[in-house]
Design a protein around this motif. Structure first.
Motif, PDB file in Angstrom:
ATOM      1  N   LEU A 177       1.164  -0.974  -0.127  1.00  0.00           N
ATOM      2  CA  LEU A 177       0.239  -0.285  -0.340  1.00  0.00           C
ATOM      3  C   LEU A 177       0.504   1.397   0.022  1.00  0.00           C
ATOM      4  O   LEU A 177       0.340   2.822  -1.023  1.00  0.00           O
ATOM      5  N   VAL A 178       1.979   1.306   0.626  1.00  0.00           N
ATOM      6  CA  VAL A 178       3.029   2.274   1.011  1.00  0.00           C
ATOM      7  C   VAL A 178       3.733   2.816  -0.452  1.00  0.00           C
ATOM      8  O   VAL A 178       4.517   4.021  -0.262  1.00  0.00           O
ATOM      9  N   THR A 179       3.443   1.404  -1.753  1.00  0.00           N
ATOM     10  CA  THR A 179       4.388   1.761  -2.556  1.00  0.00           C
ATOM     11  C   THR A 179       3.742   2.680  -3.803  1.00  0.00           C
ATOM     12  O   THR A 179       3.898   2.909  -4.659  1.00  0.00           O
ATOM     13  N   THR A 180       2.243   2.809  -3.133  1.00  0.00           N
ATOM     14  CA  THR A 180       1.022   3.217  -3.950  1.00  0.00           C
ATOM     15  C   THR A 180       1.115   4.345  -4.940  1.00  0.00           C
ATOM     16  O   THR A 180       1.567   5.139  -3.774  1.00  0.00           O
ATOM     17  N   THR A 181       1.541   5.074  -6.099  1.00  0.00           N
ATOM     18  CA  THR A 181       1.962   5.864  -6.905  1.00  0.00           C
ATOM     19  C   THR A 181      -0.009   6.507  -6.997  1.00  0.00           C
ATOM     20  O   THR A 181      -0.150   6.602  -6.980  1.00  0.00           O
ATOM     21  N   VAL A 182       0.386   8.776  -6.478  1.00  0.00           N
ATOM     22  CA  VAL A 182      -0.921   8.857  -7.453  1.00  0.00           C
ATOM     23  C   VAL A 182      -0.657   9.823  -8.149  1.00  0.00           C
ATOM     24  O   VAL A 182       0.550  10.477  -8.073  1.00  0.00           O
ATOM     25  N   ASP A 183      -1.612   9.280  -8.883  1.00  0.00           N
ATOM     26  CA  ASP A 183      -1.448  10.808  -9.930  1.00  0.00           C
ATOM     27  C   ASP A 183      -1.272  12.249 -10.273  1.00  0.00           C
ATOM     28  O   ASP A 183      -2.429  13.082  -9.043  1.00  0.00           O
ATOM     29  N   GLY A 184      -0.399  12.981 -10.159  1.00  0.00           N
ATOM     30  CA  GLY A 184      -0.190  14.032  -9.969  1.00  0.00           C
ATOM     31  C   GLY A 184       0.381  14.708  -8.540  1.00  0.00           C
ATOM     32  O   GLY A 184       0.286  16.279  -7.808  1.00  0.00           O
TER      33      GLY A 184
END
Length: 246
Positions: free
Chosen positions: A76-83
């Motif tokens: 979960l803590v490696t999830t990237t979020v656009d922007g």
């Protein structure tokens, strides 16, 4: 002087967890994994059942009860979020994890920072999101603020249950600017908590103060982040984890 920052870089990432615990009015405890010592055949069968029943609620994992495991937290803590830039992350030994994102705004914009906390539910942390809040609950939620802000007659306080990215969520927004003897104290924080009765996600949004930019007035503080600004960030972040909740 800003004497109360809710989101900073990694050295204060545990503060986000403390806020989560206060907002939901109880400490969070993880469940025991004693059953993990069952026979090999039993463990294989449980794993097979989990794979067959998987609906994407926990991505790559979840234990036999569907709870997030340490491996899930690491994912979960490696999830990237656009922007957004992923700034720091932490997985604790107490059954929770946090990750920090900073908004990638245009030059000259005041970026916002979001700290996301993940934990498994228990009867105390995952409260009924449809129930009306009691005054005691509101008081407990307000206790995350420094006393100078709680006592501020001009404190902006907006607490409600509303839809965030299509999910019911408990939302609290506080903004306070206090001048006393030539010094100032500020608070500007938005907190969203949602869950599916099994997994809880809490998102705390604040102005990014890493560059040392301070508000010199109540009006400037509001310009740094309104409730609507923060809600938009929370919706962006929550959308990235939509598959984690049923």
């Amino acid at each position: 002087m800003n004497d109360h920052r809710y989101v900073t870089r990694s050295p204060k990432v545990l503060l986000a967890l403390l806020v989560t615990l206060l907002v939901v009015l109880a400490s969070c405890g993880g469940d025991s994994d004693d059953d993990a010592d069952a026979s090999t055949n039993g463990a294989d069968a449980a794993a097979t059942d989990l794979d067959d029943d998987s609906s994407g609620d926990s991505g790559d994992g979840g234990d036999a009860d569907g709870e997030w495991t340490d491996a899930d937290f690491e994912r979960l803590v490696t999830t990237t979020v656009d922007g957004y830039t992923l700034d720091s992350s932490s997985v604790s030994e107490y059954g929770n994890a946090t990750v920090q994102y900073t908004q990638q705004g245009a030059d000259g914009d005041d970026p916002l920072t979001a700290v996301v906390t993940f934990t498994n539910c228990d009867p105390f942390t995952c409260v009924d999101l449809g129930a009306e809040l009691t005054e005691e609950q509101r008081t407990n939620m307000r206790s995350v603020l420094a006393p100078v802000h709680i006592d501020n007659p001009d404190l902006v306080e907006e607490v409600s249950t509303e839809q965030v990215d299509g999910r019911p969520a408990l939302v609290a927004y506080y903004r306070s600017f206090v001048e006393d003897g030539g010094s100032t104290a500020t608070a500007n924080t938005y907190r969203m908590t949602t869950h599916d009765d099994l997994h809880l996600i809490a998102i705390t949004v604040t102005p990014d103060l890493s560059a040392g930019v301070q508000a010199d007035s109540a009006e400037e503080l509001e310009q740094q982040m309104t409730a609507d600004d923060a809600a938009a960030v929370a919706a962006d972040i929550l959308d990235a984890f939509s598959n984690e909740l049923s």
